[in-house]
Motif scaffolding. Structure first.
Motif, mmCIF file in Angstrom:
data_model
loop_
_atom_site.group_PDB
_atom_site.id
_atom_site.type_symbol
_atom_site.label_atom_id
_atom_site.label_comp_id
_atom_site.label_asym_id
_atom_site.label_seq_id
_atom_site.Cartn_x
_atom_site.Cartn_y
_atom_site.Cartn_z
ATOM 1 N N GLY A 28 10.831 -1.877 0.014
ATOM 2 C CA GLY A 28 10.336 -2.764 1.071
ATOM 3 C C GLY A 28 10.396 -4.221 0.605
ATOM 4 O O GLY A 28 10.752 -5.127 1.367
ATOM 5 N N ILE A 29 10.068 -4.437 -0.669
ATOM 6 C CA ILE A 29 10.128 -5.795 -1.231
ATOM 7 C C ILE A 29 11.579 -6.297 -1.238
ATOM 8 O O ILE A 29 11.853 -7.458 -0.930
ATOM 9 C CB ILE A 29 9.530 -5.809 -2.668
ATOM 10 C CG1 ILE A 29 8.021 -5.545 -2.608
ATOM 11 C CG2 ILE A 29 9.833 -7.120 -3.386
ATOM 12 C CD1 ILE A 29 7.360 -5.311 -3.967
ATOM 13 N N TYR B 252 9.946 3.492 3.247
ATOM 14 C CA TYR B 252 8.926 2.444 3.370
ATOM 15 C C TYR B 252 8.849 1.958 4.807
ATOM 16 O O TYR B 252 9.749 2.209 5.628
ATOM 17 C CB TYR B 252 9.262 1.254 2.441
ATOM 18 C CG TYR B 252 10.499 0.489 2.867
ATOM 19 C CD1 TYR B 252 10.420 -0.604 3.736
ATOM 20 C CD2 TYR B 252 11.765 0.887 2.427
ATOM 21 C CE1 TYR B 252 11.564 -1.278 4.154
ATOM 22 C CE2 TYR B 252 12.909 0.219 2.840
ATOM 23 C CZ TYR B 252 12.803 -0.862 3.697
ATOM 24 O OH TYR B 252 13.932 -1.523 4.124
ATOM 25 N N LYS B 253 7.746 1.265 5.087
ATOM 26 C CA LYS B 253 7.604 0.583 6.376
ATOM 27 C C LYS B 253 7.187 -0.853 6.067
ATOM 28 O O LYS B 253 6.207 -1.076 5.349
ATOM 29 C CB LYS B 253 6.537 1.285 7.223
ATOM 30 C CG LYS B 253 6.355 0.622 8.563
ATOM 31 C CD LYS B 253 5.416 1.416 9.453
ATOM 32 C CE LYS B 253 5.205 0.673 10.761
ATOM 33 N NZ LYS B 253 4.178 1.281 11.590
ATOM 34 N N LEU B 254 7.966 -1.778 6.587
ATOM 35 C CA LEU B 254 7.695 -3.196 6.352
ATOM 36 C C LEU B 254 7.315 -3.829 7.692
ATOM 37 O O LEU B 254 8.103 -3.789 8.642
ATOM 38 C CB LEU B 254 8.960 -3.861 5.775
ATOM 39 C CG LEU B 254 9.031 -5.387 5.708
ATOM 40 C CD1 LEU B 254 7.937 -5.948 4.807
ATOM 41 C CD2 LEU B 254 10.408 -5.827 5.190
ATOM 42 N N THR B 255 6.105 -4.356 7.750
ATOM 43 C CA THR B 255 5.665 -4.997 8.992
ATOM 44 C C THR B 255 5.407 -6.470 8.702
ATOM 45 O O THR B 255 4.583 -6.797 7.842
ATOM 46 C CB THR B 255 4.362 -4.344 9.506
ATOM 47 O OG1 THR B 255 4.489 -2.935 9.377
ATOM 48 C CG2 THR B 255 4.103 -4.692 10.959
ATOM 49 N N ILE B 256 6.117 -7.315 9.426
ATOM 50 C CA ILE B 256 5.933 -8.755 9.233
ATOM 51 C C ILE B 256 5.419 -9.350 10.539
ATOM 52 O O ILE B 256 6.087 -9.242 11.578
ATOM 53 C CB ILE B 256 7.264 -9.436 8.837
ATOM 54 C CG1 ILE B 256 7.865 -8.750 7.602
ATOM 55 C CG2 ILE B 256 7.064 -10.941 8.586
ATOM 56 C CD1 ILE B 256 9.312 -9.121 7.325
ATOM 57 N N LYS C 204 0.821 -1.223 0.000
ATOM 58 C CA LYS C 204 0.000 0.000 0.000
ATOM 59 C C LYS C 204 0.851 1.269 0.000
ATOM 60 O O LYS C 204 2.034 1.235 0.385
ATOM 61 C CB LYS C 204 -0.959 -0.005 1.181
ATOM 62 C CG LYS C 204 -0.289 0.037 2.540
ATOM 63 C CD LYS C 204 -1.348 0.181 3.628
ATOM 64 C CE LYS C 204 -0.706 0.611 4.925
ATOM 65 N NZ LYS C 204 -1.646 0.777 6.002
ATOM 66 N N LEU C 205 0.225 2.334 -0.427
ATOM 67 C CA LEU C 205 0.877 3.642 -0.359
ATOM 68 C C LEU C 205 0.464 4.303 0.944
ATOM 69 O O LEU C 205 -0.661 4.119 1.403
ATOM 70 C CB LEU C 205 0.467 4.508 -1.554
ATOM 71 C CG LEU C 205 0.898 3.966 -2.920
ATOM 72 C CD1 LEU C 205 0.377 4.848 -4.045
ATOM 73 C CD2 LEU C 205 2.421 3.830 -3.012
ATOM 74 N N ILE D 133 1.860 -9.726 6.211
ATOM 75 C CA ILE D 133 2.976 -8.824 5.877
ATOM 76 C C ILE D 133 2.378 -7.578 5.247
ATOM 77 O O ILE D 133 1.514 -7.684 4.371
ATOM 78 C CB ILE D 133 3.955 -9.487 4.884
ATOM 79 C CG1 ILE D 133 4.672 -10.672 5.550
ATOM 80 C CG2 ILE D 133 4.984 -8.475 4.368
ATOM 81 C CD1 ILE D 133 5.630 -11.420 4.617
ATOM 82 N N THR D 134 2.825 -6.427 5.687
ATOM 83 C CA THR D 134 2.381 -5.178 5.058
ATOM 84 C C THR D 134 3.607 -4.394 4.618
ATOM 85 O O THR D 134 4.535 -4.184 5.406
ATOM 86 C CB THR D 134 1.553 -4.321 6.052
ATOM 87 O OG1 THR D 134 0.473 -5.132 6.525
ATOM 88 C CG2 THR D 134 1.010 -3.077 5.379
ATOM 89 N N ILE D 135 3.596 -3.992 3.353
ATOM 90 C CA ILE D 135 4.680 -3.134 2.864
ATOM 91 C C ILE D 135 4.042 -1.820 2.439
ATOM 92 O O ILE D 135 3.248 -1.774 1.496
ATOM 93 C CB ILE D 135 5.426 -3.759 1.664
ATOM 94 C CG1 ILE D 135 5.923 -5.165 2.024
ATOM 95 C CG2 ILE D 135 6.588 -2.869 1.244
ATOM 96 C CD1 ILE D 135 6.584 -5.899 0.859
#
Ligand code: ACM
Length: 545
Positions: A127-128, A105-109, A94-95, A114-116
């Protein structure tokens, strides 16, 4: 509402049944390069399996498909991407407008999601890349691919993070140029400086001037071993014609490939020097009218473009085709190593000096470049050139690439011009990478170890805070006189490029050589997965593999 309840229920059931929720991770699970701004380790692991689905809005289709290909290849099953946000997915792209840096970016696992989130599509792409580095290369004993939970908030220190490749001294196929771009993308490098024209070969098709490639892309032979001495009778040549060029279709394919990976391609069309191949194709562009041959040895040649109206027309026509192919705001016009002897002896050059009220040949070079700048500015582009473009007066909107140390960069930043740092001592990846040359392939000279690269600080102490803003970043340069194959290029850039990626991305305070060396272990596994050749001086590979 009903839908939401259902999703919540599913999540609850899923979470109850997920045996990875409480797995404790260790620091060894998070060996990321370049080091992220902030990394918070959490409990749990996310399982990638055939139920994994990626969702994201339509604007993230490129990134969604990229991640889909990446994960599908890893697990050997299709992990689909859909922009139908009604479908439940456990990887969300998402933006997020609240992220401040354009590339952040913010990467939450978590164990089940998982949210990027990126400020832009570029941030999502980075993030990827981070996520990719967290995926273990081997499946665990249950044949499962598990990603350790974390919250990563990250953005780059510098806006320009570049790598250059000289495809003129030696030519590299389209497939390798794409692989090179993949290496850049994996390191969150965002600029590919493509050095396309040289004394020893013109490598880009220009429709209006077919002889540039018919004649200019082929040299009759190549010097063997070291040697750039002018007409030195001791040097040997291999007697084998050498050539190659990129068609405009090739260029479009490469630029599109780079764009998908958020890499800007800056083409370099050298002027007024390093132009022998073009002058060999069209002798009227030179100062003497003599018929020359495409260069067969290395070094600096006296043959440079004549400052004639015919040359300016030629260059404008060439650049017109170039800018149709390359969307980059910056166009590199070279400017380095242009000996002035031919201009000193040219009636025409002396007339131009007189006509334009110039002091000398350095001012003539400045006049030459300013005219090209004016043309490119009129087309909405800006020029970037090697630090010699400072001599005789800098063109008004030019960016300076500082290669002869940092002096040129400092001078340019002080007069408020943008600067890219590429000093030889730290950024020339054609130099040897160890003092012990015994087992090394032939290189141009010098010595720049991975640790030297890692120690580089692109913002010079001499600059005030305000002036420092003009230092946009740094770049590694890869001159290929002594690199004939893709494998050799890979050997020269890896892991020096990896060290540079941390210099230009990570915070200054986080730089730590011992810690970096530990993290190199992980990226070496990625090198192997990508079938890359690399130098091992800075790693204890036996220990690693
Ligand atoms: C250069 O290395 N001649 C820019």
């Amino acid at each position: 509402m009903k839908h939401l309840l259902l999703i919540t229920l599913c999540l609850i059931i899923n979470s109850c049944s997920n045996k990875y929720e409480t797995v404790v991770n260790s620091e060894e699970d998070y060996l990321i390069i370049p080091k992220p701004t902030s990394l918070e380790i959490s409990t749990g692991k996310f399982l990638i399996d055939s139920n994994t689905k990626i969702i994201g809005e339509e604007t993230l289709e490129n990134e969604g498909n990229y991640l889909s290909n990446l994960l599908s290849e890893i697990i050997g099953e299709t992990i689909p991407f859909t922009n139908d946000t009604k479908i439940k997915g456990n990887i969300l792209l998402k933006l997020d407008a609240s992220i401040t840096n354009k590339e952040g970016y913010k990467l939450t696992i978590n164990y089940n999601q998982i949210t990027i989130a990126g400020k832009t599509t570029k941030g999502v792409f980075y993030g990827i890349q981070t996520l990719n580095q967290l995926i273990p290369s081997v499946k665990d004993s249950n044949n499962e691919v598990l990603i350790p939970a974390a919250t990563i908030i990250d953005s780059p220190r510098y806006a320009y993070r570049g790598m250059h490749l000289d495809v003129a001294r030696h030519f590299f196929p389209v497939q390798f140029v794409k692989k090179y771009i993949d290496i850049l993308a994996m390191h969150k490098m965002n600029t590919f400086h493509w050095h396309l024209t040289e004394d020893q070969g013109w490598r880009i098709e220009i429709k209006k001037y077919p002889k540039l490639t018919e004649v200019g892309s082929i040299r009759k032979e190549t010097i063997v071993g070291h040697g750039n001495t002018w007409k030195n009778s001791d040097v040997k040549y291999d007697g084998t014609p050498y050539g190659g060029f990129y068609t405009q279709e090739d260029v479009k394919e490469i630029v599109a490939y780079a764009t998908e990976r958020h890499v800007t391609v800056i083409p370099e069309i050298e002027l007024p020097g390093h132009a022998l191949a073009a002058i060999a194709a069209y002798p009227e562009l030179g100062n003497t009218g003599e018929q020359y041959e495409v260069g067969t040895r290395w070094g600096v040649f006296p043959e440079i473009y004549a400052p004639s109206e015919e040359t300016f027309k030629f260059l404008e026509n060439v650049l017109s085709e170039v800018i149709e192919l390359f969307p980059s705001k910056l166009i590199h016009i070279g400017g380095d190593e242009a000996p002035k002897t031919q201009w000193e002896n040219s009636k025409l050059a002396q007339e131009v000096i007189k006509r334009e009220g110039l002091k000398n040949e350095h001012e003539l070079q400045s006049y030459f470049i300013k005219r090209i700048e004016k043309f490119l500015n009129s087309k909405g582009r800006n020029i970037i050139g090697w630090d010699e473009i400072l001599e005789g007066g800098l063109a008004p909107n030019a960016t300076v690439m500082s290669w002869r140390g940092e002096k040129g960069g400092i001078e340019a930043a002080k007069i408020h011009h943008n600067v890219i740092m590429t000093p030889t001592k730290y950024c020339y990846f054609d130099f040897y990478q160890t003092k012990n040359r015994e087992n090394e392939p032939l290189a141009i000279g010098g010595n720049t170890t991975v640790e030297d690269v890692y120690s580089y600080e692109p913002t010079p102490k001499e600059l005030t805070e305000e002036e420092s803003k003009y230092v946009l970043g740094a770049q590694g340069n890869v001159w290929t006189e002594y690199m004939k194959t893709p494998e050799h290029v890979e050997y020269m850039i890896l892991p020096r490029l990896t060290a540079l990626s941390e210099v230009v991305w990570s915070t200054k305070d986080s730089r730590n050589w011992d810690d970096f060396q530990q993290r190199l272990k992980n990226i070496v596994i990625k090198y192997d997965e990508m079938d890359l050749n690399y130098a091992t001086h800075s790693l204890s590979v036996e220990e690693v593999k």
